[in-house]
Design a protein around this motif. Structure first.
Motif, PDB file in Angstrom:
ATOM      1  N   SER A   1       0.814  -1.209   0.000  1.00  0.00           N
ATOM      2  CA  SER A   1       0.000   0.000   0.000  1.00  0.00           C
ATOM      3  C   SER A   1       0.853   1.266   0.000  1.00  0.00           C
ATOM      4  CB  SER A   1      -0.918   0.019   1.221  1.00  0.00           C
ATOM      5  OG  SER A   1      -1.648   1.235   1.256  1.00  0.00           O
ATOM      6  N   PRO A   2       0.554   2.213  -0.878  1.00  0.00           N
ATOM      7  CA  PRO A   2       1.249   3.509  -0.851  1.00  0.00           C
ATOM      8  C   PRO A   2       0.810   4.375   0.329  1.00  0.00           C
ATOM      9  CG  PRO A   2       0.304   3.053  -3.027  1.00  0.00           C
ATOM     10  CD  PRO A   2      -0.322   2.100  -2.058  1.00  0.00           C
ATOM     11  N   LEU A   3      -0.273   3.996   1.005  1.00  0.00           N
ATOM     12  CA  LEU A   3      -0.773   4.782   2.133  1.00  0.00           C
ATOM     13  C   LEU A   3      -0.019   4.411   3.401  1.00  0.00           C
ATOM     14  CD1 LEU A   3      -4.590   4.471   1.347  1.00  0.00           C
ATOM     15  CD2 LEU A   3      -3.111   6.466   0.919  1.00  0.00           C
ATOM     16  N   GLN A   4       0.599   5.388   4.015  1.00  0.00           N
ATOM     17  CA  GLN A   4       1.413   5.178   5.200  1.00  0.00           C
ATOM     18  C   GLN A   4       0.737   5.773   6.434  1.00  0.00           C
ATOM     19  OE1 GLN A   4       4.244   3.314   4.795  1.00  0.00           O
ATOM     20  NE2 GLN A   4       3.563   3.190   2.654  1.00  0.00           N
ATOM     21  N   LYS A   5       1.182   5.325   7.596  1.00  0.00           N
ATOM     22  CA  LYS A   5       0.646   5.880   8.836  1.00  0.00           C
ATOM     23  C   LYS A   5       1.000   7.361   8.924  1.00  0.00           C
ATOM     24  CE  LYS A   5       0.632   5.338  13.851  1.00  0.00           C
ATOM     25  NZ  LYS A   5       1.116   4.550  15.019  1.00  0.00           N
ATOM     26  N   GLN A   6       0.014   8.174   9.256  1.00  0.00           N
ATOM     27  CA  GLN A   6       0.209   9.611   9.402  1.00  0.00           C
ATOM     28  C   GLN A   6      -0.832  10.144  10.366  1.00  0.00           C
ATOM     29  OE1 GLN A   6       0.297  11.838   5.737  1.00  0.00           O
ATOM     30  NE2 GLN A   6       0.229  13.823   6.767  1.00  0.00           N
TER      31      GLN A   6
END
Length: 280
Positions: A65-70
């Protein structure tokens, strides 16, 4: 990516001013409130007598996934804008009724008697290739042939309008020969499986310069990314879908024929989902 015949290719006047058409179609939508707002119950049924193992999907590349924890977003204007949209999302959502030939029920058993989870657990992102209204015209048309049947749950126009074509409780025909992370559902013993029984399908309207088979186009509008993040946040909360299970048609397609959504900006989605508190 929807396959469309030439006569369904509607040009600029329809794409830029689809309000009246959507209003007319919305008049057909009469989904009861119990159907719209019912909460899913996650319950896996026992296997049927004489159940046997189902075939497994062929190997495919792992989804990273390109979505990272932020957890923090410094753009306060973005946060405020998205929070406002989130509050009015349900009331602003347009709804249309599509032809029953283009969708079906989520089924609790595969073709081999094994139980299937019917609560959506995956989001697949698409693009329309032609205009949003062109896609809707395909969905509301009666399509008796299997190869012509297609639908998404939600579409987002270039101006940010979100149109629900199918309630998530139903199975959309968004990705025929597909799998995700070694998972698919085989519903016909004579055909390969797909992700449709456990997926939600969301499509972005393609810009005019993308109405072709090129590998890229100018990309989606800021309004589309805003609406996309709000819609995804709604689904993630309602169905407990983690960010790593938001993927693309390109990835799940086992036939290696799909490229959508082309020119997708994952950073734009990352910032917006973080602003809504969905990545922390």
């Amino acid at each position: 990516m929807v396959r469309l015949v030439p006569q369904q290719h509607l040009r600029v006047p329809y794409r830029r001013a689809m309000g009246l058409a959507l209003i007319a179609l919305a008049a057909l939508a009469s989904i009861p409130l119990w159907q719209r707002d019912s909460q899913p119950t996650k319950r896996l049924l026992p296997g049927l007598p004489n159940a046997r193992p189902a075939p497994v999907p062929p190997a495919q590349a792992a989804w990273i996934s390109p979505l990272q924890k932020q957890c923090e977003v410094n753009d306060r204007a973005l946060v405020a804008r998205l929070k406002t949209q989130q509050q009015g999302y349900r009331s602003a959502l347009k709804r249309v009724r599509i032809d029953p030939s283009n969708y079906s029920q989520r089924v609790p058993y595969d073709a081999f008697g094994n139980p299937l989870e019917t609560t959506p657990s995956l989001v697949v992102l698409h693009e329309t290739v032609f205009g949003l209204q062109s896609a809707l015209n395909t969905f509301i048309k009666h399509n008796p042939r299997d190869e012509d049947q297609v639908s998404y749950h939600l579409l987002i126009g270039e101006n940010g309008d979100a149109v629900e074509a199918l309630h998530p409780r139903f199975r959309a025909y968004g990705a025929g020969y597909s799998a995700f992370d070694g998972e698919w559902a085989v519903l016909n013993p004579d055909l390969p499986g797909s992700t449709n029984n456990f997926a939600l399908h969301l499509s972005l309207e393609t810009p005019l310069d993308g109405e072709n088979n090129a590998q890229a186009h100018s990309g989606y509008s800021s309004a589309q990314y805003d609406a996309l993040a709000v819609a995804l946040a709604d689904w993630m909360k309602r169905y407990s879908i983690p960010a790593e299970r938001i993927t693309t048609h390109r990835h799940v397609d086992l036939g290696a024929e799909r490229a959508d959504p082309r020119s997708f900006n994952w950073t734009a989605l990352q910032q917006r989902l973080a602003a809504l508190g969905m990545l922390c």
